[in-house]
Design an enzyme around this catalytic site. Structure first.
Site, PDB file in Angstrom:
ATOM      1  N   HIS A  63       6.858  35.599   5.397  1.00  0.00           N
ATOM      2  CA  HIS A  63       7.373  34.847   4.246  1.00  0.00           C
ATOM      3  C   HIS A  63       7.641  33.392   4.607  1.00  0.00           C
ATOM      4  O   HIS A  63       7.850  33.046   5.772  1.00  0.00           O
ATOM      5  CB  HIS A  63       8.688  35.466   3.768  1.00  0.00           C
ATOM      6  CG  HIS A  63       8.506  36.562   2.765  1.00  0.00           C
ATOM      7  ND1 HIS A  63       9.290  36.678   1.641  1.00  0.00           N
ATOM      8  CD2 HIS A  63       7.632  37.591   2.702  1.00  0.00           C
ATOM      9  CE1 HIS A  63       8.909  37.727   0.935  1.00  0.00           C
ATOM     10  NE2 HIS A  63       7.907  38.307   1.568  1.00  0.00           N
TER      11      HIS A  63
ATOM     12  N   GLU B  21       2.587  36.480  -2.895  1.00  0.00           N
ATOM     13  CA  GLU B  21       3.637  36.277  -3.902  1.00  0.00           C
ATOM     14  C   GLU B  21       3.848  34.783  -4.106  1.00  0.00           C
ATOM     15  O   GLU B  21       3.812  33.997  -3.156  1.00  0.00           O
ATOM     16  CB  GLU B  21       4.973  36.900  -3.457  1.00  0.00           C
ATOM     17  CG  GLU B  21       4.891  38.369  -3.127  1.00  0.00           C
ATOM     18  CD  GLU B  21       4.854  38.584  -1.620  1.00  0.00           C
ATOM     19  OE1 GLU B  21       5.510  37.835  -0.868  1.00  0.00           O
ATOM     20  OE2 GLU B  21       4.138  39.490  -1.197  1.00  0.00           O
TER      21      GLU B  21
END
Length: 331
Positions: free
Chosen positions: A40, A109
């Site tokens: 991330h 994402e």
């Protein structure tokens, strides 16, 4: 029946890089079969408080461990990283890991990919980008000079100079039927976060897909748990740090900020989280929460212990007896 492997998650959103390496060593010592790392740029929620660069962490983990399999869970090789760059760093990490690394990829994402300012495509476009990216990575892992001009990527001239002899397996995160049809034939293994038996059946029935049951392909799942000696404390921590899951993938993939996740989950109650995540000291409850994965046909199941500050206690006190219970139950 394939032996079920149980893994430990290096949750980069909830711990810093040195702690993650330390947790990785301890998890190997406690007997986990493999370790997966999130990749991330942002944590889901600000309460988690971290997001170091996963590939630097995994390089350190590869040298600090000896036995456990390693895997990205998952890297998006389409926007924040160009696929030619992913091909290079996956090959390097495989060399450092002496063949223990699997490249886990997904369509990404918005939370992480928006940082490079390229917008956020539709689901269909993201899946098509991922398919092209995997093709480029495969080509580069042959060691040949690659010239690629595609719909989404140009690779004018590229070659990977340091390549592992065993190559790099690629596992792909999929959910819907169209994603399976597009991506399964390009993959070595399946990644999913729900114990969906129909998904595995759909994968196995897709032309060109590597077979999971009776074949070499593995189905890798993941489940959050929140072990603690105090159940109420576990529930509160799971609510504070992991309520983001409640929106479901259709929502989660599109939210661009931690504030967005906080707003989207503001009405999720602690008891809602406790119904979805086993919280507290009861290891048998964890086993029952994990059971649907191997019953659905998953071969590899990674646990996420919620809360960076709880990892040392979990690994010291709960990991070994939990693994014993899981292996006994899985047969």
């Amino acid at each position: 029946m394939t032996d079920i492997r149980f893994g430990y998650t290096l949750m980069t959103e909830q711990a810093g890089p040195k702690d993650l390496v330390r947790f990785a060593v301890a998890a190997e010592e406690r007997g986990f079969d493999f370790e997966v790392s999130s990749d991330h740029y942002f944590p889901w929620l600000s309460a988690q408080g971290h997001s170091p660069y996963a590939w630097s962490v995994l390089g350190a983990v590869a040298h600090a461990t000896e036995r456990v399999g390693l895997m990205t869970y998952v890297t998006c090789p389409t926007m924040r990283y160009h696929p030619a760059v992913v091909a290079q760093k996956a090959a390097t990490l495989q060399l450092l890991a002496d063949g223990r690394f699997t490249l886990g990829v997904g369509s990404g994402e918005n939370l992480n990919e928006h940082v490079v300012g390229q917008g956020w495509p539709t689901v269909k476009t993201r899946q098509d980008m991922l398919a092209e990216a995997i093709t480029i990575i495969r080509e580069l892992h042959t060691g040949e000079l690659v010239e690629h001009r595609g719909e989404y990527y140009d690779v004018p001239s590229a070659r990977i100079w340091d390549l592992p002899e065993e190559g790099v397996d690629i596992a792909v995160a999929v959910g819907g039927e169209e994603a399976v049809q597009t991506l399964a034939p390009l993959a070595d293994h399946l990644i999913a976060t729900e114990p969906d038996k129909e998904l595995i059946a759909r994968w196995n029935s897709t032309e060109g897909a590597p077979q999971i049951e009776g074949g070499q392909a593995r189905a890798v799942g993941q489940i959050p748990i929140c072990w603690d000696t105090d159940e109420q404390r576990a529930v509160e921590r799971a609510h504070e740090q992991f309520r983001w899951f409640a929106g479901g993938w259709a929502v989660n993939a599109d939210l661009p900020t931690t504030m967005g996740f906080a707003g989207a989950t503001q009405f999720v109650r602690p008891e809602d989280v406790a119904e979805a995540i086993p919280c507290g000291p009861d290891l048998d409850a964890v086993v029952e929460a994990v059971r649907p994965y191997w019953e659905a046909g998953f071969t590899d199941i990674a646990l996420v212990q919620v809360g960076g500050q709880t990892q040392d206690d979990f690994l010291r006190e709960a990991a070994e007896p939990l693994l014993d219970k899981l292996r006994a139950a899985a047969g």
